[in-house]
Design a protein around this motif. Structure first.
Motif, PDB file in Angstrom:
ATOM      1  N   ASP A  59       1.120  -1.641  -0.358  1.00 50.02           N
ATOM      2  CA  ASP A  59       0.171  -0.011   0.271  1.00 50.02           C
ATOM      3  C   ASP A  59       0.949   1.086   0.053  1.00 50.02           C
ATOM      4  O   ASP A  59       0.585   2.128  -1.060  1.00 50.02           O
ATOM      5  N   GLU A  60       1.925   1.607   0.378  1.00 55.33           N
ATOM      6  CA  GLU A  60       2.808   2.707   1.196  1.00 55.33           C
ATOM      7  C   GLU A  60       3.473   2.807  -0.792  1.00 55.33           C
ATOM      8  O   GLU A  60       3.758   3.715  -0.633  1.00 55.33           O
ATOM      9  N   VAL A  61       3.819   2.083  -0.825  1.00 56.73           N
ATOM     10  CA  VAL A  61       4.529   1.999  -2.315  1.00 56.73           C
ATOM     11  C   VAL A  61       3.815   2.535  -3.186  1.00 56.73           C
ATOM     12  O   VAL A  61       3.923   3.120  -4.155  1.00 56.73           O
ATOM     13  N   VAL A  62       2.426   1.644  -3.658  1.00 59.96           N
ATOM     14  CA  VAL A  62       1.638   1.912  -5.017  1.00 59.96           C
ATOM     15  C   VAL A  62       1.139   3.726  -4.433  1.00 59.96           C
ATOM     16  O   VAL A  62       1.160   4.095  -5.423  1.00 59.96           O
ATOM     17  N   GLU A  63       0.574   4.081  -3.570  1.00 58.27           N
ATOM     18  CA  GLU A  63       0.442   5.436  -2.939  1.00 58.27           C
ATOM     19  C   GLU A  63       1.687   6.429  -2.986  1.00 58.27           C
ATOM     20  O   GLU A  63       1.559   7.327  -3.275  1.00 58.27           O
ATOM     21  N   TRP A  64       3.083   6.117  -2.758  1.00 61.56           N
ATOM     22  CA  TRP A  64       4.292   6.717  -3.276  1.00 61.56           C
ATOM     23  C   TRP A  64       4.165   7.095  -4.912  1.00 61.56           C
ATOM     24  O   TRP A  64       4.327   8.408  -5.198  1.00 61.56           O
TER      25      TRP A  64
END
Length: 200
Positions: free
Chosen positions: A66-71
Motif C-alpha cells: 500500500d505504501e509503495v503504490v501510494e508513493w
C-alpha cells in the motif's frame, strides 16, 4: 523521589521503520528473507511489538505494498498534464515516472519491492491491476487508445528490465527510450482517420 519521564511511543514512526526494514530486506536479500524475526531485529523492536502494529507477515507485506503504490500514485499525479483532453494523458505520466526512477535513491529503490511482489504473487498482480484499471476508468476519454496502451506496455518493459538488471535499464538507455516514445506519441497519439471513411 522524582520519577523518570515516560518516553512517548510514536506508532506512526514505528510502523514506518518496520516497513522501511521490510523493504530493505526484500530489496537486498529477496522475499525469502522477509520473516517477522528479521524485520523485528532490523527495526530494533520485539516480535510482539511488531505484531502489535501488523498482525502477521501478510499484513506487513500488505502495508508495504500500500505504501509503495501510494508513493507511485502520487508521482504519477504530479506528472499528469493539466489539459484533461490531452491524448494518453495518464499513460504518458505513467511512462515518465517509471523512466525517471533512480535506483540509487533509497525511496525510489523501494519500487523494486513492488516489482518483486508483482512478479511473484498473483494476489499483488491483481491488486496492481485494480489500481491501473481505476486510473484508466478515470481517464477513459484519453487513455484507451492503442498509443496509450503502447506507452504503458513500454513502461512495464522498463520495470521488467530493472528487475533483471538488463542492459536497457541504464539511465542513458532510459532517456533515449523515453525521448523516442515521446516523439512517437507526439506523432501518433491521435488515431488516424479511417482509410475507408467516405467510401460508398
Amino acid at each position: 523521589m522524582t520519577s523518570k519521564p515516560q518516553r512517548k511511543n510514536n506508532p506512526e514512526a514505528v510502523r514506518a521503520r518496520l516497513l522501511e526494514c521490510a523493504a530493505r530486506l526484500i530489496v537486498d536479500h529477496g522475499l525469502p528473507a522477509l520473516t517477522l524475526e528479521n524485520v523485528a531485529r532490523e527495526a530494533a523492536v520485539s516480535k510482539g511489538g511488531l505484531l502489535h502494529h501488523y498482525a502477521g507477515k501478510n499484513a506487513l507485506i500488505d502495508g508495504l505494498f500500500d505504501e509503495v503504490v501510494e508513493w507511485f500514485d502520487s508521482q504519477v499525479e504530479e506528472c499528469i498534464e493539466p489539459d484533461e483532453t490531452r491524448p494518453a494523458r495518464f499513460s504518458r505520466a505513467y511512462l515518465r515516472v517509471i523512466a525517471a526512477i533512480d535506483m540509487t535513491v533509497p525511496e525510489e529503490k523501494r519500487l523494486a519491492v513492488l516489482m518483486l511482489m508483482l512478479s511473484s504473487d498473483p494476489h499483488y498482480c491483481a491488486r496492481w491491476n485494480q489500481w491501473v484499471e481505476a486510473r484508466l476508468l478515470r481517464h477513459e476519454k484519453t487513455d484507451l487508445t492503442p498509443m496509450a496502451r503502447t506507452l504503458r506496455l513500454a513502461a512495464d518493459g522498463l520495470w521488467l528490465s530493472d528487475l533483471g538488471g538488463g542492459p536497457d535499464s541504464s539511465p542513458s538507455a532510459r532517456r533515449e527510450i523515453l525521448a523516442f516514445l515521446e516523439e512517437l506519441d507526439a506523432a501518433g497519439a491521435v488515431p488516424a482517420s479511417d482509410p475507408h471513411e467516405g467510401e460508398q
